[in-house]
Design a protein around this motif. Structure first.
Motif, PDB file in Angstrom:
ATOM      1  N   LEU A  92       9.767 -17.270  17.446  1.00  0.00           N
ATOM      2  CA  LEU A  92       8.348 -17.020  17.671  1.00  0.00           C
ATOM      3  C   LEU A  92       7.815 -17.856  18.835  1.00  0.00           C
ATOM      4  CD1 LEU A  92       7.053 -16.762  14.002  1.00  0.00           C
ATOM      5  CD2 LEU A  92       6.904 -14.980  15.748  1.00  0.00           C
ATOM      6  N   ARG A  93       8.311 -19.080  18.964  1.00  0.00           N
ATOM      7  CA  ARG A  93       7.878 -19.906  20.094  1.00  0.00           C
ATOM      8  C   ARG A  93       8.337 -19.315  21.427  1.00  0.00           C
ATOM      9  NH1 ARG A  93       9.041 -24.510  16.731  1.00  0.00           N
ATOM     10  NH2 ARG A  93      11.133 -24.561  17.629  1.00  0.00           N
ATOM     11  N   ARG A  94       9.540 -18.734  21.427  1.00  0.00           N
ATOM     12  CA  ARG A  94      10.094 -18.184  22.666  1.00  0.00           C
ATOM     13  C   ARG A  94       9.490 -16.827  23.028  1.00  0.00           C
ATOM     14  NH1 ARG A  94      16.680 -18.744  22.313  1.00  0.00           N
ATOM     15  NH2 ARG A  94      16.832 -20.992  21.860  1.00  0.00           N
ATOM     16  N   SER A  95       9.035 -16.102  22.014  1.00  0.00           N
ATOM     17  CA  SER A  95       8.617 -14.722  22.256  1.00  0.00           C
ATOM     18  C   SER A  95       7.233 -14.653  22.884  1.00  0.00           C
ATOM     19  CB  SER A  95       8.623 -13.921  20.953  1.00  0.00           C
ATOM     20  OG  SER A  95       7.498 -14.259  20.162  1.00  0.00           O
ATOM     21  N   SER A  96       6.913 -13.478  23.379  1.00  0.00           N
ATOM     22  CA  SER A  96       5.607 -13.248  24.000  1.00  0.00           C
ATOM     23  C   SER A  96       4.635 -12.557  23.056  1.00  0.00           C
ATOM     24  CB  SER A  96       5.777 -12.393  25.264  1.00  0.00           C
ATOM     25  OG  SER A  96       6.341 -11.124  24.934  1.00  0.00           O
ATOM     26  N   CYS A  97       5.041 -12.350  21.780  1.00  0.00           N
ATOM     27  CA  CYS A  97       4.208 -11.539  20.886  1.00  0.00           C
ATOM     28  C   CYS A  97       3.004 -12.304  20.347  1.00  0.00           C
ATOM     29  CB  CYS A  97       5.043 -10.980  19.739  1.00  0.00           C
ATOM     30  SG  CYS A  97       5.661 -12.225  18.584  1.00  0.00           S
ATOM     31  N   GLY A  98       3.097 -13.635  20.276  1.00  0.00           N
ATOM     32  CA  GLY A  98       1.983 -14.426  19.761  1.00  0.00           C
ATOM     33  C   GLY A  98       1.661 -14.154  18.309  1.00  0.00           C
ATOM     34  N   ALA A  99       2.671 -13.788  17.513  1.00  0.00           N
ATOM     35  CA  ALA A  99       2.436 -13.384  16.124  1.00  0.00           C
ATOM     36  C   ALA A  99       2.051 -14.565  15.233  1.00  0.00           C
ATOM     37  CB  ALA A  99       3.684 -12.714  15.557  1.00  0.00           C
ATOM     38  N   ARG A 100       1.248 -14.276  14.237  1.00  0.00           N
ATOM     39  CA  ARG A 100       0.918 -15.229  13.180  1.00  0.00           C
ATOM     40  C   ARG A 100       2.065 -15.245  12.179  1.00  0.00           C
ATOM     41  NH1 ARG A 100      -2.897 -17.914  10.366  1.00  0.00           N
ATOM     42  NH2 ARG A 100      -3.263 -17.525   8.148  1.00  0.00           N
ATOM     43  N   LEU A 101       2.420 -16.415  11.656  1.00  0.00           N
ATOM     44  CA  LEU A 101       3.497 -16.547  10.680  1.00  0.00           C
ATOM     45  C   LEU A 101       2.924 -16.873   9.306  1.00  0.00           C
ATOM     46  CD1 LEU A 101       6.485 -16.798   9.821  1.00  0.00           C
ATOM     47  CD2 LEU A 101       6.407 -19.182  10.618  1.00  0.00           C
ATOM     48  N   VAL A 102       3.299 -16.071   8.312  1.00  0.00           N
ATOM     49  CA  VAL A 102       2.990 -16.362   6.912  1.00  0.00           C
ATOM     50  C   VAL A 102       4.306 -16.686   6.232  1.00  0.00           C
ATOM     51  CG1 VAL A 102       2.006 -15.515   4.759  1.00  0.00           C
ATOM     52  CG2 VAL A 102       1.013 -14.791   6.946  1.00  0.00           C
ATOM     53  N   GLN A 103       4.500 -17.947   5.902  1.00  0.00           N
ATOM     54  CA  GLN A 103       5.736 -18.432   5.299  1.00  0.00           C
ATOM     55  C   GLN A 103       5.530 -18.627   3.805  1.00  0.00           C
ATOM     56  OE1 GLN A 103       8.840 -19.107   6.136  1.00  0.00           O
ATOM     57  NE2 GLN A 103       9.486 -20.416   4.444  1.00  0.00           N
ATOM     58  N   LEU A 104       6.471 -18.118   2.984  1.00  0.00           N
ATOM     59  CA  LEU A 104       6.378 -18.332   1.542  1.00  0.00           C
ATOM     60  C   LEU A 104       7.147 -19.584   1.152  1.00  0.00           C
ATOM     61  CD1 LEU A 104       5.186 -15.472   1.587  1.00  0.00           C
ATOM     62  CD2 LEU A 104       6.297 -15.092  -0.606  1.00  0.00           C
ATOM     63  N   GLY A 105       6.382 -20.591   0.721  1.00  0.00           N
ATOM     64  CA  GLY A 105       6.980 -21.795   0.189  1.00  0.00           C
ATOM     65  C   GLY A 105       6.985 -21.736  -1.328  1.00  0.00           C
ATOM     66  N   CYS A 106       7.160 -22.864  -1.988  1.00  0.00           N
ATOM     67  CA  CYS A 106       7.213 -22.851  -3.452  1.00  0.00           C
ATOM     68  C   CYS A 106       6.762 -24.197  -4.005  1.00  0.00           C
ATOM     69  CB  CYS A 106       8.614 -22.514  -3.944  1.00  0.00           C
ATOM     70  SG  CYS A 106       9.799 -23.826  -3.622  1.00  0.00           S
ATOM     71  N   SER A 107       6.389 -24.173  -5.276  1.00  0.00           N
ATOM     72  CA  SER A 107       5.884 -25.384  -5.925  1.00  0.00           C
ATOM     73  C   SER A 107       6.976 -26.419  -6.135  1.00  0.00           C
ATOM     74  CB  SER A 107       5.249 -25.025  -7.272  1.00  0.00           C
ATOM     75  OG  SER A 107       6.206 -24.445  -8.145  1.00  0.00           O
ATOM     76  N   SER A 108       8.246 -26.031  -6.031  1.00  0.00           N
ATOM     77  CA  SER A 108       9.338 -26.997  -6.163  1.00  0.00           C
ATOM     78  C   SER A 108       9.296 -28.046  -5.066  1.00  0.00           C
ATOM     79  CB  SER A 108      10.691 -26.277  -6.135  1.00  0.00           C
ATOM     80  OG  SER A 108      10.868 -25.476  -7.277  1.00  0.00           O
ATOM     81  N   GLU A 109       8.580 -27.753  -3.997  1.00  0.00           N
ATOM     82  CA  GLU A 109       8.428 -28.736  -2.923  1.00  0.00           C
ATOM     83  C   GLU A 109       7.667 -29.964  -3.405  1.00  0.00           C
ATOM     84  OE1 GLU A 109       6.976 -26.961   0.767  1.00  0.00           O
ATOM     85  OE2 GLU A 109       7.603 -24.999   0.007  1.00  0.00           O
TER      86      GLU A 109
END
Length: 316
Positions: A92-109
């Protein structure tokens, strides 16, 4: 809005895909390791360069990452939960799309919490096992990426498609076998833990809301209410029509009779640790999800458990 969904064939990913496809404004592309993905790509072994070229060609406005694994040793967990996210962030950093990232984490963190407390997003993470460590490392990669990104820390997802190897999945399967065999007793262990169970369809709604929002950082996704696994078992027995008795095994192998309407509580640790590394208690503080996403859970635990039972009953 063009959305690229990673991990569309997983437990969470399938429900996220259904939710996004229900929005006529969304054009969805699924990327994954399976044959039924729109594009086959292994995030754990694929190069950032290859993924960057794909991002530039598709030009999504949002990338949702549901990919990962809950099984395996530390090496396998790191490959699929951490290295894969590093690939996504770098691409995503390299690309030109400028997309928003929605990452699924978890409560185990977060790891274990004090009994009676609600865990907010500013709590210091102390994961209690390699799975939580691998997911926390992924979250840190996302937060340090300078991308337009949000991490949804999902507490204990339940509902349709609950994996058979999960605690509630195993419970439903044990109950199915008992009913099929005509047993009037069911012996179970590890029911003293309390977790914040959130329906997987509500999780999918949260992903949709996060895709449309400007929220960044970490957002908890749960119900804000911890439920004892023992009480969830009683509800599951009721919706299943199991009229027998649950015998809970304590840490010494002794049995405690649990009637279907029982609400008395056991003290002490479960006889078999809950596999998420979070000790005996977890409950989400969900105010951030309400304030920044406009999201609240809608589906009651009884409905989630009824759906788990319906799938188990189909195997009778």
């Amino acid at each position: 809005m063009r959305v690229l969904l990673l991990g569309a064939n997983g437990y969470l990913g399938r429900h996220v895909a259904d939710r996004l496809l229900a929005d006529p404004a969304v054009q969805l592309t699924a990327l994954g390791r399976g044959d039924d993905a729109d594009v086959r790509f292994d995030l754990a072994s694929g190069s950032p360069g290859a993924l960057t070229r794909f991002l530039n060609a598709v030009h999504p406005g949002v990338v949702v990452n549901c990919a990962g694994t809950t099984r395996g040793g530390a090496r396998e967990l790191t490959r699929h939960n951490t290295v894969a996210v590093a690939t996504v962030c770098e691409s995503l950093r390299r690309s030109s799309c400028g997309a928003r990232l929605v990452q699924l984490g978890c409560s185990s963190e977060y790891g274990p919490a004090q009994i009676g407390s609600s865990t907010a997003e500013d709590a210091v993470p102390r994961p209690g096992g390699p799975y939580g460590v691998s997911k926390l490392a992924a979250t840190e990669l996302v937060l340090g990426s300078d991308l337009d990104a949000v991490v949804l820390r999902v507490f204990s997802p339940v509902g349709p498609g609950t994996p058979a190897g999960s605690p509630l999945g195993r419970l439903a399967e044990a109950m199915r076998r008992a009913m099929q065999a005509g047993d009037s007793e069911l012996k179970l262990g590890g029911l003293a833990v309390q977790r914040d169970f959130v329906d997987v369809r509500d999780v999918a709604r949260a992903v949709h809301a996060a895709s449309l929002s400007a929220a960044q950082g970490v957002v908890n996704i749960g119900t804000g209410r911890a439920v004892r696994l023992r009480d969830a078992a009683a509800v599951l027995a009721r919706v299943a029509g199991f009229g027998g008795t649950l015998h809970e095994l304590d840490g010494h192998g002794a049995r405690a009779g649990v009637g279907m309407g029982a609400a008395d509580h056991l003290a002490g640790p479960p006889s078999h640790p809950y596999p998420d590394g979070c000790g005996v208690w977890q409950q989400a503080d969900v105010r951030t999800a309400r304030d920044r996403l406009g999201w609240r859970p809608r589906i009651a635990l009884e409905e989630s458990l009824a759906d788990i039972w319906m799938e188990a009953a189909c195997r009778i």
